[in-house]
Write an enzyme that holds these catalytic residues in place. Structure first.
Site, PDB file in Angstrom:
ATOM      1  N   GLN A 134      -6.624  12.397   3.980  1.00 20.94           N
ATOM      2  CA  GLN A 134      -5.593  11.982   4.920  1.00 20.94           C
ATOM      3  C   GLN A 134      -4.586  13.105   5.169  1.00 20.94           C
ATOM      4  OE1 GLN A 134      -4.264   8.496   2.878  1.00 20.94           O
ATOM      5  NE2 GLN A 134      -3.904   9.598   0.995  1.00 20.94           N
ATOM      6  N   HIS A 151       8.485  -3.762  -0.853  1.00 23.58           N
ATOM      7  CA  HIS A 151       7.885  -3.813  -2.186  1.00 23.58           C
ATOM      8  C   HIS A 151       8.350  -5.022  -2.990  1.00 23.58           C
ATOM      9  CE1 HIS A 151       7.057   0.452  -1.136  1.00 23.58           C
ATOM     10  NE2 HIS A 151       5.910   0.146  -1.726  1.00 23.58           N
ATOM     11  N   ASP A 161       2.227   5.979  -3.874  1.00 18.88           N
ATOM     12  CA  ASP A 161       3.612   6.456  -3.852  1.00 18.88           C
ATOM     13  C   ASP A 161       4.404   5.983  -5.071  1.00 18.88           C
ATOM     14  OD1 ASP A 161       4.079   3.738  -3.295  1.00 18.88           O
ATOM     15  OD2 ASP A 161       4.223   4.101  -1.144  1.00 18.88           O
ATOM     16  N   ASP A 197      -6.246   4.712  -6.926  1.00 15.21           N
ATOM     17  CA  ASP A 197      -5.914   5.339  -5.648  1.00 15.21           C
ATOM     18  C   ASP A 197      -6.909   6.464  -5.403  1.00 15.21           C
ATOM     19  OD1 ASP A 197      -3.277   5.456  -3.642  1.00 15.21           O
ATOM     20  OD2 ASP A 197      -4.410   7.320  -3.744  1.00 15.21           O
ATOM     21  N   ALA A 252     -11.436   2.280  -4.057  1.00 16.78           N
ATOM     22  CA  ALA A 252     -11.141   0.962  -4.626  1.00 16.78           C
ATOM     23  C   ALA A 252     -12.355   0.036  -4.553  1.00 16.78           C
ATOM     24  CB  ALA A 252      -9.957   0.338  -3.892  1.00 16.78           C
ATOM     25  N   ASP A 309      -2.130  -2.814  -2.255  1.00 18.91           N
ATOM     26  CA  ASP A 309      -1.182  -2.074  -1.406  1.00 18.91           C
ATOM     27  C   ASP A 309      -1.934  -0.984  -0.654  1.00 18.91           C
ATOM     28  OD1 ASP A 309       1.168  -1.286  -0.249  1.00 18.91           O
ATOM     29  OD2 ASP A 309       1.874  -0.131  -1.972  1.00 18.91           O
TER      30      ASP A 309
END
Length: 580
Positions: A268, A304, A328, A347, A391, A411
């Site tokens: 990304q 969050h 993050d 992640d 994932a 998330d």
């Protein structure tokens, strides 16, 4: 005979090189066009299909090139110039189209409430969106001429018709294209895209130089051609030295705030921006991934809090937590407040985790400190296990083990790409259910319930189909607008029922309490009336992806309210009981 073999080596080798270049140009144009236009998968397929058609047309047009030697040499210069500067050209067009209104607004002090998207501005934006396909078509035409021309050169050298000439040329073309695909995957995807364009153009220039050298007697005079190759080589050197900075500057102009850090990973494009706020208030840091905002430091706590607090209240135990995405560290920060015994985070991108853990050596020191402060050093807790991987694959691996979790927090980015769509599928949620404790809970970020209503409802219906008791909820996050989440329990009572039974006061996040959480589960009257018509997102169906694309691309995220068939004062409730 030795001379003919030498010519065959040169011509077949050149065919392989230019075929590899052509394939890389296809991928490069498709990849960058997708990044510009947003609809990644449809754009990639459309671009590749368009370039293949253009190559076919170019093959027909090659018969009109009278001088095969001179024509092929000019072809390589043209392809190198167009392909090498394509990325810079597209970046400049997009930056100009979208920055011009803001520049005019600033120069002429136009009120911020005046929308500047019609007339010339609309034409420029349309041109910027069409330009990638226009460049791709022209590149395809030129690339398509290469095989017929070089086949004619080979028969000229042999001084006879070669029965298997086209087969030989196509063989070299296919093998060269395969090597080009490997180079794209192994090398180009890991480089700044301008370097990939420059490197491919350099290969075209070298092919042209070799061709000019070997066939200099057939191309006289060749001063213009040698000069063109030399000028193009010089331009490519300049582009290699400064192009990355130019494209970064053009990209930065599209952000409202000052860009303070770029990070291009194999997965990304990451951009962090900073906005100075007057009055002594903290500056605002914002994270963008592939051009889409992921959080702003001034209101991320709202997002969050709603992501993590309802599932933690719903689960009967909170010892073992699984986070999917969340690189993050902000969801982690909120989860640590509940004192779990362990948290596992999955992640795919280690570079993002490293950045937010303060371990990116290229990031400015002040930025690393600010990011770690924002997530309260959540990656430094010894109870944390970080797994870098897909994932979908990692959950499948966990499902085959004895691992069980009390809470799962999903998330992940919005389903704006088919690769992400599978992470919103019934199969994936069923595998998550297999690793969830029977009295546990799951929370999933579920895009906007208003701007992408069908996608939001499809996520809830899909989770229900996977065997969960589902309730959906929403809240306003200033940076995103109205946003939604899905809460699921494997068995028993729904999440809102469990939370109501607790009599919740203030929660550890410091933002929510019982009444606010209860209000989040309320939706407008008749909101769920369309649910029977909403598709379940089965693995491979792309239902959620298509809903999301229609909402955010076709409608541009516009919210509209259909006139209900029957008016009622009853408030719709979002609980979905195992819809099949």
């Amino acid at each position: 005979m030795a001379s003919v073999r030498r010519h065959d080596v040169v011509l077949i080798g050149t065919m392989g090189v230019v075929a590899g270049c052509g394939l890389i140009y296809e991928y490069l144009m498709a990849h960058f066009a997708g990044r510009i236009l947003g609809a990644v998968e449809p754009t990639i397929y459309a671009m590749i299909g368009l370039m293949i058609v253009a190559m076919g047309i170019g093959a027909f047009m090659a018969k009109w090139v009278s001088s095969m030697f001179r024509g092929f040499a000019w072809l390589e210069v043209s392809i190198g110039l167009l392909g090498g500067f394509s990325v810079l050209t597209l970046s400049a067009a997009v930056a100009f189209a979208y920055s011009l209104p803001e520049w005019i607004r600033t120069v002429y002090n136009v009120d911020a409430g005046v929308v500047m998207d019609g007339g010339l501005f609309a034409v420029l934006k349309t041109f910027a969106s069409v330009l990638p396909f226009l460049l791709g078509f022209v590149l395809g035409l030129l690339i398509g001429m290469e095989i017929p021309l070089i086949a004619r050169v080979r028969e000229y050298v042999h001084e006879t018709h070669l029965p298997h000439n086209l087969g030989t040329m196509y063989g070299a073309d296919y093998i060269g294209a395969g090597i080009g695909a490997a180079i794209w995957i192994v090398i180009c995807l890991k480089l700044p895209i301008v370097y990939a364009a420059v490197g491919t153009a350099v290969a075209n220039v070298l092919a042209g130089v070799v061709f000019l050298t070997v066939y200099r007697r057939e191309i006289r005079p060749a001063v213009a051609l040698w000069g063109a190759h030399a000028v193009l080589a010089g331009l490519l050197v300049v582009l290699a030295l400064f192009g990355r900075g130019w494209i970064a500057g053009l990209s930065d102009s599209l952000f409202r705030d000052r860009v303070v850090y770029h990070l291009q990973t194999p997965y990304q494009n990451v951009v962090l921006t900073k906005r100075h706020v007057a009055g002594g208030r903290p500056d605002i840091l914002s994270l963008y991934i592939n051009g889409r905002i992921q959080f702003a430091s001034n209101d991320e706590r709202v997002y969050h809090a709603y992501l993590t607090t309802p599932p933690m209240l719903t689960a009967y135990r909170r010892d073992r937590i699984l986070v999917l995405g969340g690189g993050d560290g902000l969801a982690l920060r909120d989860l640590w407040r509940w004192s779990p015994k362990s948290v596992t985070l999955i992640d795919i991108d280690p570079a993002v985790v490293s950045l937010f853990a303060g371990r990116d050596e290229d990031a400015p020191d002040w930025l690393s400190r600010a990011l770690v402060e924002q997530n309260a050093g959540s990656f430094d807790d010894p109870r944390l296990t970080v797994i870098h991987g897909d994932a979908f694959i990692e959950v499948e691996r966990l499902a085959k083990s004895d691992e069980r979790f009390d809470v799962v927090v999903v998330d992940l980015p919005d389903p704006n790409h088919p690769d992400l769509n599978r992470l919103y599928s019934d199969y994936f949620y069923a595998r998550v259910r297999a690793i969830l404790s029977p009295d546990g809970s799951i929370a999933i970020q579920s895009t906007s319930p208003y701007h992408a209503k069908e996608a939001f409802l499809s996520i809830g219906k899909t989770v229900s189909h996977a065997g969960f008791v589902v309730s959906q909820y929403h809240a306003n996050v200033p940076s995103f607008g109205e946003w939604g989440w899905t809460l699921g329990t494997p068995t028993g009572k729904s999440g809102p029922e469990r939370i109501a039974a607790l009599g919740v006061g203030e929660t550890p996040d410091g933002w929510l309490d019982g009444p606010r959480i209860a209000a989040a589960f309320q939706f407008p009257p008749r909101y769920f009336d369309v649910l029977p018509d909403i598709e379940i997102n089965r693995l491979g169906s792309h239902a959620v992806f298509n809903y999301h694309q229609e909402a955010w691309e076709s409608r541009r995220g516009a919210f509209y309210v259909r006139e209900p068939l029957h008016r009622t004062s009853n408030v719709s409730t979002p609980t979905i009981q195992n819809v099949r």
